[in-house]
Design a protein around this motif. Structure first.
Motif, PDB file in Angstrom:
ATOM      1  N   VAL A 453      27.466  50.772   4.559  1.00 34.27           N
ATOM      2  CA  VAL A 453      28.739  50.647   3.836  1.00 34.27           C
ATOM      3  C   VAL A 453      29.396  52.021   3.753  1.00 34.27           C
ATOM      4  O   VAL A 453      28.723  53.027   3.511  1.00 34.27           O
ATOM      5  CB  VAL A 453      28.506  50.074   2.420  1.00 34.27           C
ATOM      6  CG1 VAL A 453      29.812  50.002   1.652  1.00 34.27           C
ATOM      7  CG2 VAL A 453      27.843  48.692   2.515  1.00 34.27           C
ATOM      8  N   LEU A 454      30.715  52.056   3.934  1.00 38.46           N
ATOM      9  CA  LEU A 454      31.446  53.315   3.859  1.00 38.46           C
ATOM     10  C   LEU A 454      31.282  53.946   2.471  1.00 38.46           C
ATOM     11  O   LEU A 454      31.536  53.312   1.453  1.00 38.46           O
ATOM     12  CB  LEU A 454      32.925  53.072   4.149  1.00 38.46           C
ATOM     13  CG  LEU A 454      33.809  54.326   4.175  1.00 38.46           C
ATOM     14  CD1 LEU A 454      33.409  55.251   5.321  1.00 38.46           C
ATOM     15  CD2 LEU A 454      35.282  53.925   4.303  1.00 38.46           C
ATOM     16  N   ASP A 455      30.834  55.195   2.452  1.00 45.39           N
ATOM     17  CA  ASP A 455      30.633  55.915   1.204  1.00 45.39           C
ATOM     18  C   ASP A 455      31.796  56.862   0.920  1.00 45.39           C
ATOM     19  O   ASP A 455      32.224  57.010  -0.221  1.00 45.39           O
ATOM     20  CB  ASP A 455      29.319  56.692   1.276  1.00 45.39           C
ATOM     21  CG  ASP A 455      28.941  57.336  -0.045  1.00 45.39           C
ATOM     22  OD1 ASP A 455      29.085  56.682  -1.087  1.00 45.39           O
ATOM     23  OD2 ASP A 455      28.494  58.504  -0.032  1.00 45.39           O
ATOM     24  N   ASN A 456      32.340  57.495   1.973  1.00 49.63           N
ATOM     25  CA  ASN A 456      33.493  58.382   1.811  1.00 49.63           C
ATOM     26  C   ASN A 456      34.068  58.683   3.189  1.00 49.63           C
ATOM     27  O   ASN A 456      33.389  58.501   4.213  1.00 49.63           O
ATOM     28  CB  ASN A 456      33.101  59.673   1.105  1.00 49.63           C
ATOM     29  CG  ASN A 456      34.285  60.354   0.440  1.00 49.63           C
ATOM     30  OD1 ASN A 456      35.430  59.879   0.518  1.00 49.63           O
ATOM     31  ND2 ASN A 456      34.032  61.478  -0.219  1.00 49.63           N
ATOM     32  N   TYR A 457      35.329  59.164   3.198  1.00 51.83           N
ATOM     33  CA  TYR A 457      35.958  59.543   4.472  1.00 51.83           C
ATOM     34  C   TYR A 457      37.047  60.556   4.188  1.00 51.83           C
ATOM     35  O   TYR A 457      37.508  60.726   3.039  1.00 51.83           O
ATOM     36  CB  TYR A 457      36.519  58.321   5.199  1.00 51.83           C
ATOM     37  CG  TYR A 457      37.743  57.742   4.567  1.00 51.83           C
ATOM     38  CD1 TYR A 457      39.021  58.096   4.997  1.00 51.83           C
ATOM     39  CD2 TYR A 457      37.648  56.821   3.513  1.00 51.83           C
ATOM     40  CE1 TYR A 457      40.167  57.562   4.400  1.00 51.83           C
ATOM     41  CE2 TYR A 457      38.772  56.284   2.927  1.00 51.83           C
ATOM     42  CZ  TYR A 457      40.024  56.660   3.369  1.00 51.83           C
ATOM     43  OH  TYR A 457      41.147  56.137   2.789  1.00 51.83           O
ATOM     44  N   GLN A 458      37.482  61.239   5.281  1.00 59.02           N
ATOM     45  CA  GLN A 458      38.599  62.176   5.164  1.00 59.02           C
ATOM     46  C   GLN A 458      39.168  62.432   6.548  1.00 59.02           C
ATOM     47  O   GLN A 458      38.496  62.261   7.557  1.00 59.02           O
ATOM     48  CB  GLN A 458      38.146  63.491   4.534  1.00 59.02           C
ATOM     49  CG  GLN A 458      37.142  64.278   5.353  1.00 59.02           C
ATOM     50  CD  GLN A 458      36.527  65.446   4.591  1.00 59.02           C
ATOM     51  OE1 GLN A 458      36.464  65.435   3.371  1.00 59.02           O
ATOM     52  NE2 GLN A 458      36.077  66.458   5.321  1.00 59.02           N
ATOM     53  N   ASP A 459      40.438  62.828   6.565  1.00 62.49           N
ATOM     54  CA  ASP A 459      41.067  63.185   7.834  1.00 62.49           C
ATOM     55  C   ASP A 459      40.544  64.532   8.307  1.00 62.49           C
ATOM     56  O   ASP A 459      40.270  65.443   7.518  1.00 62.49           O
ATOM     57  CB  ASP A 459      42.569  63.249   7.674  1.00 62.49           C
ATOM     58  CG  ASP A 459      43.188  61.895   7.397  1.00 62.49           C
ATOM     59  OD1 ASP A 459      42.560  60.885   7.787  1.00 62.49           O
ATOM     60  OD2 ASP A 459      44.268  61.848   6.778  1.00 62.49           O
ATOM     61  N   ALA A 460      40.408  64.665   9.632  1.00 62.99           N
ATOM     62  CA  ALA A 460      40.000  65.934  10.244  1.00 62.99           C
ATOM     63  C   ALA A 460      40.334  65.863  11.724  1.00 62.99           C
ATOM     64  O   ALA A 460      40.247  64.804  12.350  1.00 62.99           O
ATOM     65  CB  ALA A 460      38.512  66.190  10.048  1.00 62.99           C
ATOM     66  N   ILE A 503      28.223  50.480  12.852  1.00 62.19           N
ATOM     67  CA  ILE A 503      27.344  51.079  11.835  1.00 62.19           C
ATOM     68  C   ILE A 503      26.586  49.976  11.097  1.00 62.19           C
ATOM     69  O   ILE A 503      25.373  50.111  10.822  1.00 62.19           O
ATOM     70  CB  ILE A 503      28.158  51.935  10.848  1.00 62.19           C
ATOM     71  CG1 ILE A 503      28.725  53.178  11.549  1.00 62.19           C
ATOM     72  CG2 ILE A 503      27.298  52.338   9.650  1.00 62.19           C
ATOM     73  CD1 ILE A 503      27.685  54.164  12.029  1.00 62.19           C
ATOM     74  N   TRP A 504      27.269  48.887  10.755  1.00 58.05           N
ATOM     75  CA  TRP A 504      26.599  47.774  10.101  1.00 58.05           C
ATOM     76  C   TRP A 504      25.533  47.166  11.015  1.00 58.05           C
ATOM     77  O   TRP A 504      24.425  46.809  10.562  1.00 58.05           O
ATOM     78  CB  TRP A 504      27.614  46.718   9.681  1.00 58.05           C
ATOM     79  CG  TRP A 504      26.966  45.551   8.985  1.00 58.05           C
ATOM     80  CD1 TRP A 504      26.679  44.332   9.507  1.00 58.05           C
ATOM     81  CD2 TRP A 504      26.496  45.524   7.637  1.00 58.05           C
ATOM     82  NE1 TRP A 504      26.072  43.531   8.581  1.00 58.05           N
ATOM     83  CE2 TRP A 504      25.946  44.255   7.409  1.00 58.05           C
ATOM     84  CE3 TRP A 504      26.505  46.455   6.592  1.00 58.05           C
ATOM     85  CZ2 TRP A 504      25.392  43.884   6.191  1.00 58.05           C
ATOM     86  CZ3 TRP A 504      25.958  46.078   5.373  1.00 58.05           C
ATOM     87  CH2 TRP A 504      25.411  44.815   5.176  1.00 58.05           C
ATOM     88  N   GLU A 505      25.849  47.045  12.276  1.00 59.67           N
ATOM     89  CA  GLU A 505      24.881  46.536  13.245  1.00 59.67           C
ATOM     90  C   GLU A 505      23.652  47.440  13.281  1.00 59.67           C
ATOM     91  O   GLU A 505      22.505  46.962  13.326  1.00 59.67           O
ATOM     92  CB  GLU A 505      25.532  46.452  14.631  1.00 59.67           C
ATOM     93  CG  GLU A 505      24.599  45.931  15.720  1.00 59.67           C
ATOM     94  CD  GLU A 505      25.239  45.963  17.097  1.00 59.67           C
ATOM     95  OE1 GLU A 505      24.567  45.517  18.051  1.00 59.67           O
ATOM     96  OE2 GLU A 505      26.384  46.442  17.212  1.00 59.67           O
TER      97      GLU A 505
END
Length: 566
Positions: A453-460, A503-505
């Motif tokens: 599960v997505l925990d955090n993200y940011q642009d880069a 990622i879930w797979e």
């Protein structure tokens, strides 16, 4: 009447004289008989002393045969008749091997006259070879728990020895840590004053024995046997499966063993294996060796599914490296450092890192300098977060890395060189449970996932910096001391940014399709067996110190356990 008495007196005198003469004669004969008896007794005592000496000489002769068996046709049992310079005194010696280090010697001394033996003296002794070196290395060394190393014999290590295996014998080393040996820890000089490393090279072997070249760079399903003593390959050689060699295998390069049912048996006075480079055992390798194994480089040994049995002696200059296989097509096999131990994993097996010196060195292959898109993933179970920025997998501290964030219980995924390089997680993974963690950089955005599960993200944006640092699992090669404390399972690196579906797979046990997998380390251990048995008679060889042919054996001494007069 007077005349008659006179005659009687004369008769009595004569009788007394005759009696005295008889007594003197009898006493004289007694002295003669006694002298003859004493003379015979003295001669018998002298003969007994001679036979005692001969019987002792026979034992010494038998001991010498065991210590230096080079001139014998084979291993004892040996029956030897030795005539002495007197021309009539002999001893017979019978040597029986009761184990690789134990022998029974029977010595019969006697004198031959007219084809018959007499004055026989017989001794039977039990002899033990000790010290008898099973393993010798000219560097520090570790017997890793995962490889199930068992050494039956003595061990020499020119530095410190870390033992997570079993040593049934003495150790000659600067220090011994881990599991104690059954024998004693001795100063190195206690052995080196008695025994030196043999002088053996590829050139010496190929110029002093009957030889046959090996033209191919690999051997599979083949038997090499016959007149040649040395079968040689000038270059690297791979042994696959079902290879039988009756003689010495001399390789001027690396020798790699990959398959099963491989047997190498030394011929008289030559090693079983000589390798100028490294001896590399791959997962699934199975080999049985009788004789001396001499490696100028190092041994690389997997921690999963291999079996090596050596009966003789093993000499390796640069010690043993324990290898974690990479199951990607790149084969970036990792070198285990510290006392990493196999443990139960999330998917199968895992490796436990104790937070003090444990890590796996993947190296610095060019393909690991990933600059545009990357995914890094692993299963982890934290024992304790006790150091800042404890590493899961990192390429130093100036490229990409997946690690603990500072002193928190959260994860960090960083890609140095990008516009926004450090992504910090939100969810704590410091709870003693298994968690799947993954960091993704797509070239425009960074993502951090925990348990699919997505925990955090940011642009880069931008390119990930490259460096010359090695990729480490469980540590950071540029910021050392960030040892992971816990278990790690199934580490993977892609040169692509996986989607949330992939990622879930991955989290649910699948494997995303594609050819962009750079490295895959499942962290499985077990199914290994490494046994080294000291066998001096099998490992006795010719060597050439200072260019002069001489005898060498891993037996540095011997003692009698018992001597019995028969």
């Amino acid at each position: 009447m007077k005349c008659k008495c006179h005659n009687n007196a004369k008769g009595m005198v004569l009788i007394i004289v005759l009696i005295l003469v008889g007594v003197i004669t009898i006493v004289g004969l007694g002295f003669i008989v006694r002298g003859d008896a004493e003379l015979a007794f003295g001669q018998n005592m002298e003969m007994k002393a001679d036979m005692d000496y001969l019987a002792d000489s026979g034992l010494a002769h038998g001991r010498g045969l065991v210590m230096c068996p080079h001139d014998l046709a084979g291993e004892p049992n040996v029956y030897l008749v030795q005539q002495l310079s007197t021309g009539s005194d002999y001893y017979d010696v019978n040597v029986t091997k009761t184990s690789e280090l134990d022998f029974q010697i029977k010595s019969d001394a006697y004198r031959m006259q007219n084809g018959s033996k007499f004055a026989t003296n017989s001794l039977t002794a039990k002899l033990r070879l000790d010290p008898a070196v099973a393993f010798w290395t000219n560097t520090g060394c570790q017997f890793n728990y995962n490889s199930n190393v068992v050494v039956n014999g003595d061990v020499y290590c020119s530095d410190s020895l870390e033992n997570d295996g079993i040593i049934n014998g003495d150790c000659f080393a600067d220090a011994l840590t881990g599991t104690a040996a059954t024998g004693r820890l001795n100063a190195k000089t206690a052995l080196t004053t008695l025994l030196s490393r043999p002088t053996i090279t590829y050139a010496l072997l190929t110029s002093n024995f009957a030889t046959q070249p090996i033209g191919s760079s690999s051997l599979n399903n083949v038997t090499l046997s016959g007149t040649p003593v040395v079968y040689y390959r000038n270059g690297d050689l791979k042994i696959i499966s079902d290879v039988v060699i009756n003689g010495c295998l001399a390789v001027n390069g690396d020798l790699t063993i990959t398959g099963t049912n491989n047997i190498i048996t030394a011929k008289k006075n030559a090693p079983a294996i000589y390798v100028s480079g490294n001896l590399i055992l791959k997962e699934g390798a199975r080999i049985t060796i009788d004789g001396l194994v001499f490696v100028d480089g190092r041994i690389e040994m997997p921690v999963l599914n291999q079996s090596t049995a050596i009966t003789g002696s093993l000499i390796v200059d640069d010690g043993i490296r324990y290898i974690l296989p990479d199951y990607s097509s790149n084969h970036y096999d990792g070198v285990i450092n510290g006392d990493c131990a196999g443990a139960d994993g999330k998917l199968d097996g895992a490796i436990n890192f104790d937070g003090s010196g444990d890590y796996i060195d993947i190296g610095n292959a060019a393909n690991l300098n990933i600059t545009s898109k990357i995914t890094v993933a692993a299963w982890i179970r934290v024992n304790t977060f006790d150091k800042a920025y404890q590493a899961v997998i990192t390429k130093g501290d100036s490229s990409w890395r997946l690690q603990r964030y500072s002193n928190t219980g959260r994860m960090e995924f960083s890609c140095s060189g990008t516009s926004n390089p450090i992504l910090i997680g939100i969810r704590s993974v410091n709870d003693g449970l298994w968690h799947h963690v993954a960091g993704v950089y797509t070239g425009i955005r960074m993502y951090l996932y925990v348990d699919g599960v997505l925990d955090n993200y940011q642009d880069a944006i931008g390119s990930i910096s490259t460096n010359s640092a090695s990729v480490y699992i469980g540590e950071n090669s540029e910021m050392t001391g960030r040892y992971f404390n816990g278990r790690i399972d199934s580490v993977k690196v892609w040169k692509k940014g996986l989607s949330s579906v992939e990622i879930w797979e991955l989290y649910t046990g699948g494997s995303p399709a594609g050819t962009d997998l750079v490295g895959c380390w499942y962290m499985n251990t077990g199914g290994c067996s490494t046994t080294i048995n000291a066998a001096p008679l099998k490992a006795a060889v010719w060597h050439w110190p200072s260019g002069v042919k001489d005898r060498w054996s891993p037996a540095a001494g011997a003692f009698y356990k018992s001597i019995v007069r028969n």
